[in-house]
Design a protein around this motif. Structure first.
Motif, PDB file in Angstrom:
ATOM      1  N   GLU A  50     -33.336  48.651   9.612  1.00 51.67           N
ATOM      2  CA  GLU A  50     -34.240  47.392   9.237  1.00 51.67           C
ATOM      3  C   GLU A  50     -33.468  46.592   7.769  1.00 51.67           C
ATOM      4  OE1 GLU A  50     -36.329  45.512  10.912  1.00 51.67           O
ATOM      5  OE2 GLU A  50     -36.486  47.482  12.181  1.00 51.67           O
ATOM      6  N   ARG A  51     -32.951  47.614   7.043  1.00 56.94           N
ATOM      7  CA  ARG A  51     -32.329  47.098   5.916  1.00 56.94           C
ATOM      8  C   ARG A  51     -30.781  46.525   6.309  1.00 56.94           C
ATOM      9  NH1 ARG A  51     -30.165  50.733   1.157  1.00 56.94           N
ATOM     10  NH2 ARG A  51     -30.640  52.181   2.856  1.00 56.94           N
ATOM     11  N   ARG A  80     -23.379  28.334  14.065  1.00 58.09           N
ATOM     12  CA  ARG A  80     -24.257  29.385  14.187  1.00 58.09           C
ATOM     13  C   ARG A  80     -23.599  30.714  14.234  1.00 58.09           C
ATOM     14  NH1 ARG A  80     -28.325  28.782  18.898  1.00 58.09           N
ATOM     15  NH2 ARG A  80     -29.848  30.399  18.256  1.00 58.09           N
ATOM     16  N   ALA A  81     -24.222  31.598  13.540  1.00 59.70           N
ATOM     17  CA  ALA A  81     -23.509  32.918  13.424  1.00 59.70           C
ATOM     18  C   ALA A  81     -24.963  33.776  13.884  1.00 59.70           C
ATOM     19  CB  ALA A  81     -23.284  33.143  12.188  1.00 59.70           C
ATOM     20  N   LEU A  86     -16.079  39.146   7.889  1.00 62.73           N
ATOM     21  CA  LEU A  86     -16.062  39.066   9.381  1.00 62.73           C
ATOM     22  C   LEU A  86     -16.593  37.406   9.330  1.00 62.73           C
ATOM     23  CD1 LEU A  86     -15.604  40.336  12.080  1.00 62.73           C
ATOM     24  CD2 LEU A  86     -17.888  40.212  12.583  1.00 62.73           C
ATOM     25  N   LEU A  87     -17.880  37.201   8.764  1.00 62.88           N
ATOM     26  CA  LEU A  87     -18.148  35.870   8.713  1.00 62.88           C
ATOM     27  C   LEU A  87     -17.201  34.631   7.957  1.00 62.88           C
ATOM     28  CD1 LEU A  87     -20.550  33.996   9.663  1.00 62.88           C
ATOM     29  CD2 LEU A  87     -21.713  34.424   7.514  1.00 62.88           C
ATOM     30  N   ALA A  92     -30.113  42.663   5.684  1.00 59.43           N
ATOM     31  CA  ALA A  92     -28.567  42.303   5.050  1.00 59.43           C
ATOM     32  C   ALA A  92     -27.930  41.160   5.948  1.00 59.43           C
ATOM     33  CB  ALA A  92     -27.814  43.619   4.859  1.00 59.43           C
ATOM     34  N   LEU A  93     -27.733  41.574   7.154  1.00 57.07           N
ATOM     35  CA  LEU A  93     -27.061  40.536   7.985  1.00 57.07           C
ATOM     36  C   LEU A  93     -27.635  39.140   7.771  1.00 57.07           C
ATOM     37  CD1 LEU A  93     -26.748  42.610  11.546  1.00 57.07           C
ATOM     38  CD2 LEU A  93     -25.003  41.862   9.910  1.00 57.07           C
ATOM     39  N   VAL A  94     -28.897  39.020   7.805  1.00 56.38           N
ATOM     40  CA  VAL A  94     -29.695  37.778   7.466  1.00 56.38           C
ATOM     41  C   VAL A  94     -29.225  36.997   6.358  1.00 56.38           C
ATOM     42  CG1 VAL A  94     -31.836  36.424   7.165  1.00 56.38           C
ATOM     43  CG2 VAL A  94     -31.632  38.088   9.110  1.00 56.38           C
ATOM     44  N   ASP A  95     -29.108  37.859   5.170  1.00 59.21           N
ATOM     45  CA  ASP A  95     -28.708  37.542   3.945  1.00 59.21           C
ATOM     46  C   ASP A  95     -27.422  37.192   3.809  1.00 59.21           C
ATOM     47  OD1 ASP A  95     -31.234  38.253   2.945  1.00 59.21           O
ATOM     48  OD2 ASP A  95     -30.577  40.136   2.076  1.00 59.21           O
TER      49      ASP A  95
END
Length: 165
Positions: A62-63, A48-49, A36-37, A67-70
């Motif tokens: 939380e995982r 920015r995303a 998607l990114l 993962a989104l941040v990673d």
């Protein structure tokens, strides 16, 4: 409308709840946020995303947020609200709209990853301000007025192998 060019500044705003529920109801699968990114940026400069998520005390959420941040998303997290009658509510519509309007002076394109028709006026406003608006969502559950209000629509259903895990 801003034309597409390599130096174009892009913001990607992902309505994670909308995407999740649609992908689950249509295909019983999850979204590939890396794709998607990547496809949303399309070789342009990512400014920015942001992924808008709901904390519902589910296993592994939380995982998922980590993962989104990673992957490269900033996460904005809202707790789900439970009312006295047992009903639950949580959405990011106003937060997404405010962020999009705030980013409008800093980007050339906003990629809105949602099929929610409530964003039709937001798209019209951004386009009036000279910002290109691209919508990425599943055609089957995307409001026609949202598609019509955008400069471009990317149907995630047409490329399930790319956008679904």
């Amino acid at each position: 409308m801003t034309e597409i060019h390599p130096d174009q500044r892009v913001a990607i705003l992902a309505d994670a709840q909308n995407l999740y529920h649609t992908a689950q109801s249509l295909y019983s699968r999850n979204i590939d946020y890396s794709s998607l990114l990547e496809k949303g940026t399309a070789g342009r400069a990512l400014t920015r995303a942001i992924a808008y998520v709901i904390r519902a005390d589910s296993p592994d959420e939380e995982r998922f947020f980590d993962a989104l941040v990673d992957i490269g998303f900033e996460t904005k997290i809202k707790d789900i609200k439970t009312f006295g009658d047992g009903s639950k509510k949580a959405d990011w519509d106003l937060g997404i709209a405010l962020d999009a309007v705030s980013l409008a002076n800093h980007v050339d394109t906003v990629v809105l990853c949602s099929g929610d028709g409530d964003f039709e006026r937001l798209c019209s406003h951004l386009r009036h301000e000279g910002v290109r608006v691209e919508v990425m969502s599943f055609k089957e559950s995307t409001a026609e007025e949202l598609v019509d209000a955008s400069d471009a629509f990317i149907d995630l259903s047409e490329r399930k192998e790319t956008f679904l895990l």
